[in-house]
Design an enzyme around this catalytic site. Structure first.
Site, PDB file in Angstrom:
ATOM      1  N   TYR A 237      46.785  29.637  34.122  1.00 26.84           N
ATOM      2  CA  TYR A 237      46.635  30.869  34.885  1.00 26.84           C
ATOM      3  C   TYR A 237      46.905  30.622  36.366  1.00 26.84           C
ATOM      4  CZ  TYR A 237      44.385  34.893  37.065  1.00 26.84           C
ATOM      5  OH  TYR A 237      44.112  35.993  37.837  1.00 26.84           O
TER       6      TYR A 237
ATOM      7  N   ASP B  26      39.583  25.952  30.097  1.00 21.77           N
ATOM      8  CA  ASP B  26      39.689  27.413  30.105  1.00 21.77           C
ATOM      9  C   ASP B  26      39.991  27.841  28.674  1.00 21.77           C
ATOM     10  OD1 ASP B  26      40.456  30.080  30.284  1.00 21.77           O
ATOM     11  OD2 ASP B  26      41.421  29.837  32.236  1.00 21.77           O
TER      12      ASP B  26
ATOM     13  N   ARG C  78      19.750  39.605  40.597  1.00 22.76           N
ATOM     14  CA  ARG C  78      20.678  38.513  40.914  1.00 22.76           C
ATOM     15  C   ARG C  78      20.227  37.226  40.249  1.00 22.76           C
ATOM     16  NH1 ARG C  78      20.232  35.223  45.277  1.00 22.76           N
ATOM     17  NH2 ARG C  78      19.181  36.824  46.523  1.00 22.76           N
TER      18      ARG C  78
ATOM     19  N   LYS D 217      38.968  39.572  28.942  1.00 22.16           N
ATOM     20  CA  LYS D 217      40.030  39.519  27.951  1.00 22.16           C
ATOM     21  C   LYS D 217      39.482  39.707  26.530  1.00 22.16           C
ATOM     22  CE  LYS D 217      42.748  38.547  31.493  1.00 22.16           C
ATOM     23  NZ  LYS D 217      41.829  38.217  32.577  1.00 22.16           N
TER      24      LYS D 217
END
Length: 406
Positions: free
Chosen positions: A101, A173, A48, A198
C-alpha cells in the site's frame, strides 16, 4: 477451540445483560459516571480510553487473528502510525516490502523520516533480498501479503525467521487476506495491521483500522502494553458507531470471503484468456509465481485481481467504462470496484523506482453474480480495444499532477 464463523459471531459480542438484546448496544457516549472518585463502573472512564462497543470489536478481531490483544483505530493509517510510534525509536531502520500500500510507504518516508526513521524497500518474494537489507539498527520488518496491487506472496515463516534472527519485529498487513484466509501470527509474526474499512467492515460504510499483537516483549515492554498506551495517549481511536459497523461486518466475513474468492478466481481465469489482457495477477492461477506458497499458507486466494492491458490509454478506458465495476480507490466491499493505482492509490510513487505500471488496473471483485461481472468486464475490454493502438501508444502522455494518495 471454536471454528472461525462461530468466533466471528460470538467472540466479544456479549448479549445485553439488562434487556437481553441479541446485538450488543452502541455505547454512544464520551464519558462514564463514576460511583466515587476513580471508582469506575466496569473499568470505563472516558471513551478514548475504553468503550464497551470498541472493546467488543477488539476482542472479536483478536480472537479471529489468534492474538493476545487488539486495538481499533480511526483508520488503517492511524493504526499503522500508532504501532510505529509505539515500538520505534529515532535512528531505527525498517525493511519494507516494495510492493504494498502506497500510504504505508508515504507514512514512513514522509512523516516518520522526520524523526530519524529510515527504510529499505525489498522484493517481498525474495528472502535473500530481505536478509541482505537488514542492518544493525533494523528494528522492524514490514510486509503485506498478498501485496497491493501486484499480489505478490511473501513466505511468512521465512520473514519471521529473519526477524527472529536479528531481534526485530515482524509486522504483517493482513488487509487483503483477512484472518479468514490467513493468520500471520501463526507463522511467527509479532503484529498484524488491518484497514478494517475493507473486507472486515465489508460494506463500504465505515472507516477504521486495527492492530493485533502477539504476546511478545520488545525492548523490555509487552507489545500489548506499548500499543495500548499509544492508543490512549495518541487518541486516534475508533468511535462507537464505527466499531459497531466493523463488528457487524466481521460476523459475516467468512461467508463473504468464500464468495469473493470464488468469483475472483472465475474472473481471473476468464481475463487470462482475453487478447486485450497482457497479464493477470491472481495467486489462484497456477501460472502465478506465488501460487503454491499461497495455497500452503492461505485458506483461499482472495478477492483482488490485477491486470495489465496493452497500454496506458487502454487501461484508463477500461477503468472508466464499466457499470458494476465502479471507479474508486477502495476495495473489499460487497460491490465490485475498479482502481487505476498509478494515479489513485499509489500516486505518490510516480517518478520513483516503486511506481506502478501505467497499464495496470486493480479489480475488487464483489458478491454480484459472476456472469454479470464478466459481461461488465467485456464492456471494459471493448473500450480498451477502441482506445489502444499504435498511434496512441507512441504518443507521449501529458504530465499530470499526482492526485492525493489515499
Amino acid at each position: 477451540m471454536s471454528g472461525f464463523n462461530t468466533l466471528a459471531v460470538h467472540a466479544g459480542q456479549h448479549k445485553d445483560p439488562h434487556t437481553g438484546a441479541v446485538v450488543p448496544p452502541i455505547y454512544q457516549t464520551s464519558t462514564f459516571i463514576q460511583d466515587g472518585i476513580n471508582v469506575l463502573r466496569s473499568g470505563h472512564e472516558y471513551s478514548r480510553g475504553s468503550n464497551p462497543t470498541r472493546d467488543g470489536f477488539e476482542a472479536q478481531l483478536t480472537a479471529l487473528e489468534g492474538g493476545a490483544a487488539g486495538f481499533a483505530f480511526a483508520s488503517g493509517i492511524a493504526a499503522e502510525d500508532a504501532l510505529l510510534r509505539a515500538v520505534l525509536e529515532p535512528g531505527d531502520h525498517i525493511v519494507l516490502g516494495a510492493d504494498g500500500y502506497g500510504g504505508t510507504n508515504r507514512l514512513i518516508s514522509k512523516l516518520h523520516s522526520k524523526w530519524g526513521i529510515t527504510s529499505s524497500a525489498v522484493d517481498i518474494t525474495n528472502l535473500d533480498s530481505v536478509r541482505a537489507a537488514v542492518r544493525p539498527n533494523t528494528a522492524l520488518l514490514w510486509v503485506e501479503t498478498p501485496s497491493n496491487p501486484l499480489l505478490g506472496i511473501a513466505d511468512l515463516a521465512g520473514w519471521a525467521d529473519i526477524a527472529r534472527e536479528h531481534g526485530a519485529l515482524l509486522v504483517v498487513d493482513n488487509t487483503f487476506a483477512t484472518p479468514y484466509l490467513q493468520r500471520p501470527l501463526d507463522f511467527g509474526a509479532h503484529a498484524v495491521v488491518h484497514s478494517t474499512t475493507k473486507y472486515i467492515g465489508g460494506h463500504s460504510d465505515v472507516l477504521g483500522g486495527a492492530v493485533i499483537v502477539a504476546e511478545h516483549l520488545f525492548r523490555g515492554q509487552a507489545l500489548a502494553e506499548a500499543v495500548g498506551f499509544q492508543q490512549f495517549a495518541g487518541g486516534a481511536v475508533a468511535g462507537p458507531q464505527d466499531s459497531y459497523l466493523a463488528a457487524r461486518g466481521l460476523k459475516t466475513l467468512g461467508l463473504r470471503m468464500e464468495r469473493h474468492c470464488a468469483s475472483a478466481a472465475k474472473l481471473a481465469r476468464w481475463l487470462d484468456s482475453q487478447p486485450e489482457v497482457t497479464r493477470v495477477y491472481y495467486p489462484g492461477l497456477e501460472s502465478h509465481p506465488g501460487h503454491e506458497l499461497a495455497a500452503r499458507q492461505q485458506r483461499g486466494f482472495g478477492g483482488i485481481v490485477s491486470l495489465q492491458l496493452t497500454d496506458e490509454p487502454a487501461a484508463r478506458a477500461f477503468a472508466e467504462s464499466m457499470e458494476y465495476f465502479q471507479l474508486s480507490v477502495s476495495l473489499g466491499g460487497v460491490e465490485s470496484l475498479v482502481c487505476y493505482p498509478r494515479e489513485m492509490t499509489h500516486a505518490s510513487l510516480i517518478g520513483t523506482e516503486l511506481e506502478i505500471p501505467a497499464n495496470l488496473v486493480r479489480l475488487s471483485v464483489g458478491i454480484e453474480e459472476p456472469e454479470d461481472l464478466i459481461a461488465d468486464l467485456s464492456r471494459g475490454l471493448a473500450a480498451a480495444r477502441n482506445a489502444a493502438g499504435p498511434a496512441r501508444t507512441t504518443c507521449p502522455q501529458p504530465a499530470r499532477e499526482p492526485a492525493l494518495q489515499l
